[in-house]
Design a protein around this motif. Sequence first.
Motif, PDB file in Angstrom:
ATOM      1  N   LYS A 102       0.822  -1.197   0.000  1.00 45.06           N
ATOM      2  CA  LYS A 102       0.000   0.000   0.000  1.00 45.06           C
ATOM      3  C   LYS A 102       0.862   1.255   0.000  1.00 45.06           C
ATOM      4  O   LYS A 102       0.624   2.209  -0.752  1.00 45.06           O
ATOM      5  CB  LYS A 102      -0.931  -0.004   1.208  1.00 45.06           C
ATOM      6  N   SER A 103       1.919   1.229   0.865  1.00 41.99           N
ATOM      7  CA  SER A 103       2.831   2.371   0.938  1.00 41.99           C
ATOM      8  C   SER A 103       3.537   2.588  -0.395  1.00 41.99           C
ATOM      9  O   SER A 103       3.668   3.719  -0.878  1.00 41.99           O
ATOM     10  CB  SER A 103       3.847   2.147   2.060  1.00 41.99           C
ATOM     11  N   THR A 104       3.989   1.462  -0.991  1.00 42.57           N
ATOM     12  CA  THR A 104       4.662   1.556  -2.295  1.00 42.57           C
ATOM     13  C   THR A 104       3.719   2.094  -3.361  1.00 42.57           C
ATOM     14  O   THR A 104       4.098   2.924  -4.184  1.00 42.57           O
ATOM     15  CB  THR A 104       5.194   0.173  -2.713  1.00 42.57           C
ATOM     16  N   CYS A 105       2.490   1.609  -3.335  1.00 46.11           N
ATOM     17  CA  CYS A 105       1.499   2.073  -4.315  1.00 46.11           C
ATOM     18  C   CYS A 105       1.236   3.568  -4.163  1.00 46.11           C
ATOM     19  O   CYS A 105       1.117   4.296  -5.158  1.00 46.11           O
ATOM     20  CB  CYS A 105       0.198   1.296  -4.168  1.00 46.11           C
ATOM     21  N   GLU A 106       1.131   4.027  -2.897  1.00 54.77           N
ATOM     22  CA  GLU A 106       0.892   5.449  -2.665  1.00 54.77           C
ATOM     23  C   GLU A 106       2.057   6.286  -3.178  1.00 54.77           C
ATOM     24  O   GLU A 106       1.873   7.331  -3.801  1.00 54.77           O
ATOM     25  CB  GLU A 106       0.665   5.703  -1.177  1.00 54.77           C
ATOM     26  N   THR A 108       4.226   5.321  -5.487  1.00 57.75           N
ATOM     27  CA  THR A 108       4.221   5.218  -6.945  1.00 57.75           C
ATOM     28  C   THR A 108       3.164   6.128  -7.557  1.00 57.75           C
ATOM     29  O   THR A 108       3.407   6.779  -8.583  1.00 57.75           O
ATOM     30  CB  THR A 108       3.960   3.761  -7.368  1.00 57.75           C
ATOM     31  N   GLU A 109       2.004   6.178  -6.910  1.00 55.27           N
ATOM     32  CA  GLU A 109       0.932   7.039  -7.401  1.00 55.27           C
ATOM     33  C   GLU A 109       1.350   8.502  -7.376  1.00 55.27           C
ATOM     34  O   GLU A 109       1.097   9.258  -8.314  1.00 55.27           O
ATOM     35  CB  GLU A 109      -0.326   6.839  -6.545  1.00 55.27           C
ATOM     36  N   GLN A 110       2.061   8.888  -6.290  1.00 58.98           N
ATOM     37  CA  GLN A 110       2.541  10.264  -6.190  1.00 58.98           C
ATOM     38  C   GLN A 110       3.547  10.583  -7.300  1.00 58.98           C
ATOM     39  O   GLN A 110       3.499  11.643  -7.921  1.00 58.98           O
ATOM     40  CB  GLN A 110       3.181  10.485  -4.813  1.00 58.98           C
ATOM     41  N   LYS A 111       4.462   9.598  -7.520  1.00 59.53           N
ATOM     42  CA  LYS A 111       5.459   9.801  -8.579  1.00 59.53           C
ATOM     43  C   LYS A 111       4.791   9.850  -9.948  1.00 59.53           C
ATOM     44  O   LYS A 111       5.182  10.638 -10.810  1.00 59.53           O
ATOM     45  CB  LYS A 111       6.495   8.688  -8.538  1.00 59.53           C
ATOM     46  N   LEU A 112       3.785   8.983 -10.143  1.00 58.85           N
ATOM     47  CA  LEU A 112       3.079   8.981 -11.427  1.00 58.85           C
ATOM     48  C   LEU A 112       2.390  10.316 -11.673  1.00 58.85           C
ATOM     49  O   LEU A 112       2.387  10.834 -12.796  1.00 58.85           O
ATOM     50  CB  LEU A 112       2.054   7.844 -11.459  1.00 58.85           C
TER      51      LEU A 112
END
Length: 307
Positions: A102-106, A108-112
């Motif tokens: 979840k942390s990684t996805c968040e 990654t989402e921010q970077k995206l």
Amino acid sequence: MKTCAMCDIKFNDGVQCSNCKKHLDFVCASITEGGWRKLGTDRRAQWKCPTCRISSPSPPNTEPATMEAILAEIKDMKRQLLELPKLANDIRDIKDELSQVKSTCESTEQKLEEYGSRLTVVEDKVNKLEKLQEVITCLQTDLEKVKFDFASQEHRSRLNNVEIKGIPTKKGENLFSIMETIGRKISFNCPKSQINYISRVPMYNSNDKFIVVSFLNRYVKEDFIAAARANKELSTADIGFQGATQRIYVNDHLSIEHKKLLTKVKAIAKERNYQYVWVKHGKIHVLKNQSTKLIIIRKEADLNKIV
């Protein structure tokens, strides 16, 4: 072909309830074709449709429980309970991993989102650059047209001119007298009244100056050049100059662009074994031999005609 008792749709392959004897397709029977095949003959013979299973539940097991059966069930329950700590640990590990995911996805989402913003900026710049490139292309086209028109105008302004090279400069020289002497030598009557102007012009990358003669009539100019070229050995000695003899050359007074073009034509013609290159009426003529077609070069794109 059978008709489903529930949806009233005909089908080729389905099931039959052992209780109500109704035929159903696999969808209404709530079973897949593969699941039905795996039941085997005996179990298929006892299969009941969903409606019959609800209306006639299986009778409870009335067989009296024995001590051995109870102990076996307790033992099985204890065995299953022994797995609970490991299961709890596995669940905690899964929760930790899910938290990390979840942390990684968040992140990654921010970077995206950041990359998306940057990409939008880049796309805007690319669109502006593409529009700018279109403007530059149009300007280049216009500039080329202006350059071509200017070169054409300059070329037309020289169509009545003759360029004479090889005559040394003398202090106090009379250019009209030189023209008369040349005319006598090449047997061409060139009265002063046919000349618009005559002057010395500096040569590119040289201290020498050639003579430019502008005729009032283009045909007189062409006849003068033809007569001069017929006398291929015309030299300074022929017109009264003392000292070392120099060859005199009489040609069209071409513009700088046409001189460059003529140089290219001569190089290509030599490379491809063309025998004749000459200028007439301000146009460059190329001929491979007497049996081939004459080629006229007016612009650089025409160089492709020399094959």
